[in-house]
Design an enzyme around this catalytic site. Structure first.
Site, PDB file in Angstrom:
ATOM      1  N   VAL A  69       0.319  -1.238   0.211  1.00 52.82           N
ATOM      2  CA  VAL A  69      -0.072   0.120   0.147  1.00 52.82           C
ATOM      3  C   VAL A  69       0.500   1.421   0.047  1.00 52.82           C
ATOM      4  O   VAL A  69       0.029   2.630  -0.597  1.00 52.82           O
ATOM      5  CB  VAL A  69      -0.528   0.089   1.273  1.00 52.82           C
ATOM      6  CG1 VAL A  69      -1.936  -1.329   1.117  1.00 52.82           C
ATOM      7  CG2 VAL A  69       0.011  -0.260   2.404  1.00 52.82           C
ATOM      8  N   ASN A  95      -8.729  -1.182   3.761  1.00 58.03           N
ATOM      9  CA  ASN A  95      -8.457  -1.980   5.508  1.00 58.03           C
ATOM     10  C   ASN A  95      -6.393  -1.839   5.430  1.00 58.03           C
ATOM     11  O   ASN A  95      -6.162  -1.657   6.722  1.00 58.03           O
ATOM     12  CB  ASN A  95      -8.918  -2.767   5.633  1.00 58.03           C
ATOM     13  CG  ASN A  95      -8.492  -3.682   7.062  1.00 58.03           C
ATOM     14  OD1 ASN A  95      -8.794  -3.395   8.377  1.00 58.03           O
ATOM     15  ND2 ASN A  95      -7.407  -4.599   6.981  1.00 58.03           N
ATOM     16  N   TYR A 163       0.241   9.642  19.049  1.00 62.12           N
ATOM     17  CA  TYR A 163      -0.880   8.716  17.312  1.00 62.12           C
ATOM     18  C   TYR A 163      -1.307  10.155  16.443  1.00 62.12           C
ATOM     19  O   TYR A 163      -1.927   9.784  15.566  1.00 62.12           O
ATOM     20  CB  TYR A 163      -1.647   8.326  17.882  1.00 62.12           C
ATOM     21  CG  TYR A 163      -2.591   7.649  16.708  1.00 62.12           C
ATOM     22  CD1 TYR A 163      -1.637   5.778  17.142  1.00 62.12           C
ATOM     23  CD2 TYR A 163      -4.048   7.904  16.704  1.00 62.12           C
ATOM     24  CE1 TYR A 163      -2.840   5.908  16.338  1.00 62.12           C
ATOM     25  CE2 TYR A 163      -4.604   6.993  15.721  1.00 62.12           C
ATOM     26  CZ  TYR A 163      -3.917   5.735  15.326  1.00 62.12           C
ATOM     27  OH  TYR A 163      -4.707   4.830  14.788  1.00 62.12           O
ATOM     28  N   LYS A 170      -5.978   9.687   8.770  1.00 71.41           N
ATOM     29  CA  LYS A 170      -7.185   9.185   9.432  1.00 71.41           C
ATOM     30  C   LYS A 170      -8.780   9.856   9.584  1.00 71.41           C
ATOM     31  O   LYS A 170      -9.911  10.082   8.320  1.00 71.41           O
ATOM     32  CB  LYS A 170      -7.517   8.519  10.759  1.00 71.41           C
ATOM     33  CG  LYS A 170      -6.913   6.839  11.174  1.00 71.41           C
ATOM     34  CD  LYS A 170      -7.062   6.086  10.294  1.00 71.41           C
ATOM     35  CE  LYS A 170      -6.169   4.691  10.643  1.00 71.41           C
ATOM     36  NZ  LYS A 170      -6.449   3.828   9.570  1.00 71.41           N
ATOM     37  N   ASP A 200      -8.087  -5.029  19.733  1.00 69.96           N
ATOM     38  CA  ASP A 200      -6.655  -6.168  20.040  1.00 69.96           C
ATOM     39  C   ASP A 200      -6.828  -6.198  18.717  1.00 69.96           C
ATOM     40  O   ASP A 200      -7.258  -7.798  18.584  1.00 69.96           O
ATOM     41  CB  ASP A 200      -7.745  -6.525  20.915  1.00 69.96           C
ATOM     42  CG  ASP A 200      -6.268  -7.581  21.801  1.00 69.96           C
ATOM     43  OD1 ASP A 200      -5.387  -6.724  21.728  1.00 69.96           O
ATOM     44  OD2 ASP A 200      -7.350  -7.727  22.578  1.00 69.96           O
TER      45      ASP A 200
END
Length: 262
Positions: A69, A95, A163, A170, A200
Site C-alpha cells: 500500500v 483496510n 498517534y 484518518k 485488540d
C-alpha cells in the site's frame, strides 16, 4: 429482498485481510456467500490457509494478491488480475495499514515527527484508498453500483500518545470519503467509513504502549473491554448491505465501546 439474497454471488475486494480486522471482515462476508478477492503484504502462507478455509466452509471463490500500500499505483495492475479471476466487483474495503519501520517518524511525539514517516502513513491510508476506490468504481459501474468502505480510527477524535501521524491521516481519509460519496452517488455507489476505537489486533500489540492503551480502554469503556476485530466487521458488512443501509452515504460510523465520550 433479504440480506442473503442481496449478497449471494457478489464480490468483495478488501486490502490487508490475512489477520486482524481485515480477516474478520473477510469471514463476515464469506459467511453470506460473497466471493472474496483480498490482498496481503508478505504472509503468503496465511493467505493460502484462508483461501482453503473459506472455500471449503462456505463454497465461495477466494483469491489472494500481493499488494504494497506504500505504492498505491499497484492497485491498477491488481484490479486487472482480479478481472481475470472474478466477473464482477461489488464491494471495496480499504483496510490495509502499515506499522514498524515504515512509520518511523510518523508514530512519535510531535517534536519527533518526520516528513517521511508522516508521508508513508498518509500514502497507505489516504492515497491507497483513493486509487483502490477509483479502480473499484470502474468495475462497479458495470454492474449498476456498489459500496466502498474505508477503515478509520478514533485517533482523530481523541488524543492518543504518539498517534498524530495516524490520527491526521484518518481525519483526511474520512474527509475523502465524504467527497467520494458526493461524486459517486450518481453511479449508485455509496461510500462510508468505519472508525474504530483501539481494537485488540497484532498491529496494536506492536505499539510499545499496548498494555497501557489496553488498560485505559477497559477502564474508559462502559462495556469494560477492548474492541475486537469482529466488532468492526459487523459495521463494515452493514454499510455494504443495501437491504439495511441503502440511504446511508458519506458517513463515518464510530465503533468505540463508548470511549470517545469520556
Amino acid at each position: 429482498m433479504t440480506t442473503s439474497e442481496y449478497m449471494k454471488g457478489k464480490t468483495l475486494v478488501i486490502s490487508g485481510a490475512t489477520r486482524g480486522i481485515g480477516k474478520a471482515i473477510l469471514y463476515r462476508f464469506a459467511r453470506e456467500n460473497v466471493n472474496v478477492a483480498f490482498t496481503y503484504n508478505k504472509n503468503d502462507e496465511e493467505a493460502r490457509k484462508i483461501i482453503e478455509d473459506v472455500e471449503s466452509k462456505y463454497g465461495i471463490k477466494a483469491k489472494a494478491y500481493p499488494l504494497n500500500v506504500l505504492e498505491p499505483e499497484q492497485y491498477i495492475g491488481l484490479f486487472e488480475e482480479i478481472d481475470k479471476d472474478f466477473d464482477r466487483v461489488d464491494f471495496f474495503i480499504s483496510n490495509a495499514i502499515i506499522y514498524g519501520r515504515s512509520v518511523v517518524g510518523g508514530f512519535a511525539p510531535f517534536m519527533r515527527l518526520k516528513p517521511k514517516g508522516l508521508n508513508n502513513i498518509y500514502t497507505a491510508t489516504v492515497l491507497a484508498f483513493v486509487v483502490g476506490a477509483q479502480e473499484a468504481v470502474k468495475r462497479m459501474q458495470k454492474v449498476g453500483g456498489g459500496n466502498i468502505v474505508s477503515l478509520s480510527s478514533t485517533g482523530n477524535l481523541v488524543y492518543m500518545p504518539n498517534y498524530a501521524g495516524h490520527g491526521n491521516s484518518k481525519n483526511a481519509v474520512e474527509t475523502m470519503v465524504k467527497y467520494a460519496a458526493q461524486d459517486l452517488g450518481q453511479y449508485n455507489i455509496r461510500v462510508n467509513a468505519v472508525s474504530g476505537g483501539p481494537i485488540d489486533t497484532d498491529a496494536l500489540r506492536a505499539f510499545p504502549d499496548y498494555n497501557e492503551v489496553k488498560a485505559k480502554v477497559e477502564e474508559q469503556s462502559p462495556l469494560g473491554r477492548m474492541g475486537l476485530p469482529e466488532d468492526l466487521a459487523g459495521a463494515a458488512f452493514f454499510l455494504c448491505d443495501n437491504t439495511q443501509s441503502a440511504w446511508l452515504t458519506g458517513q463515518t460510523i464510530v465503533i468505540d465501546g463508548g470511549t470517545t465520550f469520556k
